[in-house]
Design a protein around this motif. Structure first.
Motif, mmCIF file in Angstrom:
data_model
loop_
_atom_site.group_PDB
_atom_site.id
_atom_site.type_symbol
_atom_site.label_atom_id
_atom_site.label_comp_id
_atom_site.label_asym_id
_atom_site.label_seq_id
_atom_site.Cartn_x
_atom_site.Cartn_y
_atom_site.Cartn_z
ATOM 1 N N LYS A 166 0.835 -1.210 0.000
ATOM 2 C CA LYS A 166 0.000 0.000 0.000
ATOM 3 C C LYS A 166 0.866 1.255 0.000
ATOM 4 C CE LYS A 166 -3.826 -2.217 2.468
ATOM 5 N NZ LYS A 166 -4.593 -2.272 3.744
ATOM 6 N N ALA A 167 1.949 1.233 0.777
ATOM 7 C CA ALA A 167 2.822 2.399 0.853
ATOM 8 C C ALA A 167 3.508 2.666 -0.480
ATOM 9 C CB ALA A 167 3.864 2.198 1.950
ATOM 10 N N VAL A 168 3.951 1.604 -1.141
ATOM 11 C CA VAL A 168 4.605 1.759 -2.444
ATOM 12 C C VAL A 168 3.654 2.405 -3.447
ATOM 13 C CG1 VAL A 168 5.463 0.443 -4.422
ATOM 14 C CG2 VAL A 168 6.291 -0.085 -2.115
ATOM 15 N N ALA A 169 2.372 2.072 -3.350
ATOM 16 C CA ALA A 169 1.381 2.619 -4.280
ATOM 17 C C ALA A 169 0.959 4.037 -3.924
ATOM 18 C CB ALA A 169 0.152 1.710 -4.316
ATOM 19 N N ALA A 170 1.316 4.488 -2.722
ATOM 20 C CA ALA A 170 0.874 5.802 -2.248
ATOM 21 C C ALA A 170 1.810 6.909 -2.724
ATOM 22 C CB ALA A 170 0.800 5.801 -0.722
ATOM 23 N N GLN A 171 1.282 8.117 -2.695
ATOM 24 C CA GLN A 171 2.069 9.298 -3.015
ATOM 25 C C GLN A 171 2.810 9.765 -1.767
ATOM 26 O OE1 GLN A 171 2.460 10.715 -6.099
ATOM 27 N NE2 GLN A 171 1.305 8.911 -6.797
ATOM 28 N N PRO A 172 3.943 10.436 -1.921
ATOM 29 C CA PRO A 172 4.612 10.760 -3.182
ATOM 30 C C PRO A 172 5.423 9.579 -3.702
ATOM 31 C CG PRO A 172 5.886 11.617 -1.355
ATOM 32 C CD PRO A 172 4.646 11.022 -0.754
ATOM 33 N N VAL A 173 5.663 9.572 -5.002
ATOM 34 C CA VAL A 173 6.519 8.550 -5.584
ATOM 35 C C VAL A 173 7.937 8.749 -5.068
ATOM 36 C CG1 VAL A 173 7.535 7.687 -7.725
ATOM 37 C CG2 VAL A 173 5.115 8.319 -7.642
ATOM 38 N N ASP A 174 8.531 7.679 -4.588
ATOM 39 C CA ASP A 174 9.926 7.704 -4.131
ATOM 40 C C ASP A 174 10.582 6.474 -4.742
ATOM 41 O OD1 ASP A 174 12.326 7.214 -2.617
ATOM 42 O OD2 ASP A 174 11.576 8.558 -1.051
ATOM 43 N N ARG B 27 9.012 -2.934 -2.493
ATOM 44 C CA ARG B 27 8.478 -4.063 -3.283
ATOM 45 C C ARG B 27 9.343 -5.306 -3.089
ATOM 46 N NH1 ARG B 27 7.035 0.045 -7.116
ATOM 47 N NH2 ARG B 27 9.169 0.023 -7.911
ATOM 48 N N SER B 28 10.656 -5.108 -3.109
ATOM 49 C CA SER B 28 11.578 -6.233 -2.975
ATOM 50 C C SER B 28 11.470 -6.880 -1.603
ATOM 51 C CB SER B 28 13.018 -5.745 -3.209
ATOM 52 O OG SER B 28 13.937 -6.804 -3.034
ATOM 53 N N TYR B 29 11.388 -6.064 -0.567
ATOM 54 C CA TYR B 29 11.298 -6.598 0.792
ATOM 55 C C TYR B 29 10.007 -7.408 0.971
ATOM 56 C CZ TYR B 29 11.929 -6.860 5.848
ATOM 57 O OH TYR B 29 12.116 -7.322 7.134
ATOM 58 N N ALA B 30 8.892 -6.851 0.500
ATOM 59 C CA ALA B 30 7.611 -7.546 0.634
ATOM 60 C C ALA B 30 7.628 -8.873 -0.111
ATOM 61 C CB ALA B 30 6.482 -6.655 0.125
ATOM 62 N N SER B 31 8.184 -8.883 -1.303
ATOM 63 C CA SER B 31 8.234 -10.108 -2.105
ATOM 64 C C SER B 31 9.115 -11.161 -1.438
ATOM 65 C CB SER B 31 8.768 -9.786 -3.503
ATOM 66 O OG SER B 31 8.940 -10.963 -4.261
ATOM 67 N N THR B 32 10.284 -10.749 -0.962
ATOM 68 C CA THR B 32 11.196 -11.687 -0.311
ATOM 69 C C THR B 32 10.581 -12.243 0.961
ATOM 70 O OG1 THR B 32 13.107 -10.505 -1.207
ATOM 71 C CG2 THR B 32 13.510 -11.975 0.654
ATOM 72 N N LEU B 33 9.922 -11.385 1.706
ATOM 73 C CA LEU B 33 9.301 -11.811 2.959
ATOM 74 C C LEU B 33 8.239 -12.872 2.707
ATOM 75 C CD1 LEU B 33 9.089 -11.434 6.010
ATOM 76 C CD2 LEU B 33 7.500 -9.545 5.614
ATOM 77 N N ARG B 34 7.409 -12.658 1.692
ATOM 78 C CA ARG B 34 6.362 -13.640 1.383
ATOM 79 C C ARG B 34 6.970 -14.979 0.946
ATOM 80 N NH1 ARG B 34 3.586 -8.847 -1.043
ATOM 81 N NH2 ARG B 34 1.773 -8.412 0.284
ATOM 82 N N THR B 35 8.066 -14.925 0.193
ATOM 83 C CA THR B 35 8.738 -16.156 -0.229
ATOM 84 C C THR B 35 9.382 -16.859 0.958
ATOM 85 O OG1 THR B 35 9.232 -15.127 -2.377
ATOM 86 C CG2 THR B 35 10.487 -17.098 -1.803
#
Length: 346
Positions: free
Chosen positions: A129-137, A145-153
């Motif tokens: 949700k944070a990645v999709a939120a403004q402002p773009v960083d 995105r990478s942390y969330a993906s690795t964590l789920r794996t």
């Protein structure tokens, strides 16, 4: 309602850092129809709140802060305990000898009461949700995105590891599955740790300027009141730990560096103490947070002074690093108490 934005907790030399909650609790109190923690109306305290891009950035960073403070630190600590146990078991020590028990690994749970990885899953969901939120960083979004993906794996792997050791299956297969699970775990943990370090670095950079601007805005709106002294001290404390960490990277901090750190921290602490003495709370039942964390700040000042004293008398001793980590521990205690008080409303 604005969510928490945080400062960093330090974990020790060579370890990652976490964040302290610079919570916009006044907006929460306003919705509840209460006064803020300093005995003033929420309307009077609104001048120091983040606004515009700063407010968006504060809210966006909160998911990263929450994951960093809770999940990232837990996985690091759990992996450290696991690695000791794995080394013992893989060395043929499959019995619960005193050595193995001393390095006991319980599980990869974030908290002992966690049932179904709910805290880790929440971390990953909030990062999305944070990645999709403004402002773009770009940098923060990428590592989020990478942390969330690795964590789920990682979750199904650590769940298998937890069951394997809880049921002592290594006694049946001579660690065959244990080695296979370890081979899956380590590259994922390496990636998670690297992403966690990057999140720490980015949050440190972004929160530094944000907090400075909020402190300036607060002083303009309300002057150097109890809230100002609290936030100023927390900022200075964080930077003291950051400066010690930087100076200790690859070398021991110099006496001059620690003296400068000590002077800034002691000045902020002294100013807060003097303000508190001159401005006792009108209602003893509703003390400002400063009165609850003052002792923690004092212990941090003392810890930094101990680093300086050791560098003055025996700079080559192992006690210097021990004293530095004691300062990190004191800072962490301050942060935890601050977070508790901010979230509970003083």
């Amino acid at each position: 309602m604005r969510k928490i934005v945080s400062f960093l907790i330090a974990a020790g030399i060579g370890a990652g850092v976490v964040l302290y909650n610079d919570k916009d609790f006044k907006s929460v109190l306003s919705e509840l129809g209460l006064k803020d923690l300093f005995g003033q109306s929420t309307a009077a305290s609104s001048g120091a709140r983040p606004s515009g891009p700063d407010a968006q950035l504060s809210e966006k960073m909160q998911a990263f802060v929450n994951c960093n403070n809770r999940v990232n630190r837990a996985f690091r600590n759990n992996f450290e305990s696991y690695a000791k146990l794995y080394e013992a078991r893989d060395g043929g020590n499959v019995e619960d000898t005193p050595f193995v028990s001393m390095n006991h690994f319980s599980s990869f749970k974030v908290e002992v009461y966690e049932q179904n990885n709910e805290m880790s899953k929440q971390c990953a969901d909030e990062l999305d949700k944070a990645v999709a939120a403004q402002p773009v960083d770009a940098d923060l979004d990428r590592v989020g995105r990478s942390y969330a993906s690795t964590l789920r794996t990682l979750l199904p792997v650590v769940n298998d590891i937890d069951r394997y050791y809880a049921q002592k299956n290594y006694r049946d297969d001579a660690m065959k599955q244990g080695r296979a699970l370890d081979a899956k775990l380590r590259p994922l943990m390496t990636k998670l740790a690297a992403d966690g370090d990057e999140i720490n670095r980015l949050l440190t950079e972004r929160t530094a300027g944000l907090r400075d601007r909020e402190l300036v805005a607060h002083e303009k709106a309300r002057g150097r009141d109890a809230d100002w002294h609290l936030q100023n001290t927390m900022i200075v404390a964080r930077r003291a730990i950051e400066d010690i960490e930087k100076s200790a990277t690859g070398k021991q901090p110099t006496l001059a560096e620690v003296k400068a750190i000590e002077a800034k921290l002691d000045a902020a602490y002294t100013a807060g103490v003097e303000y508190a003495k001159a401005n006792p709370p009108a209602d003893p039942a509703r003390k400002p947070i400063w009165f609850f964390v003052e002792a923690d700040v004092s212990r941090l000042v003392t810890a930094v002074k101990e680093v300086r004293r050791t560098l003055e008398t025996d700079p080559a001793s192992a006690k210097a690093i021990s004293d530095i980590n004691a300062a990190f521990s004191s800072y962490n205690s301050l942060v935890r108490n601050y977070n508790l008080r901010a979230n509970l409303g003083g």
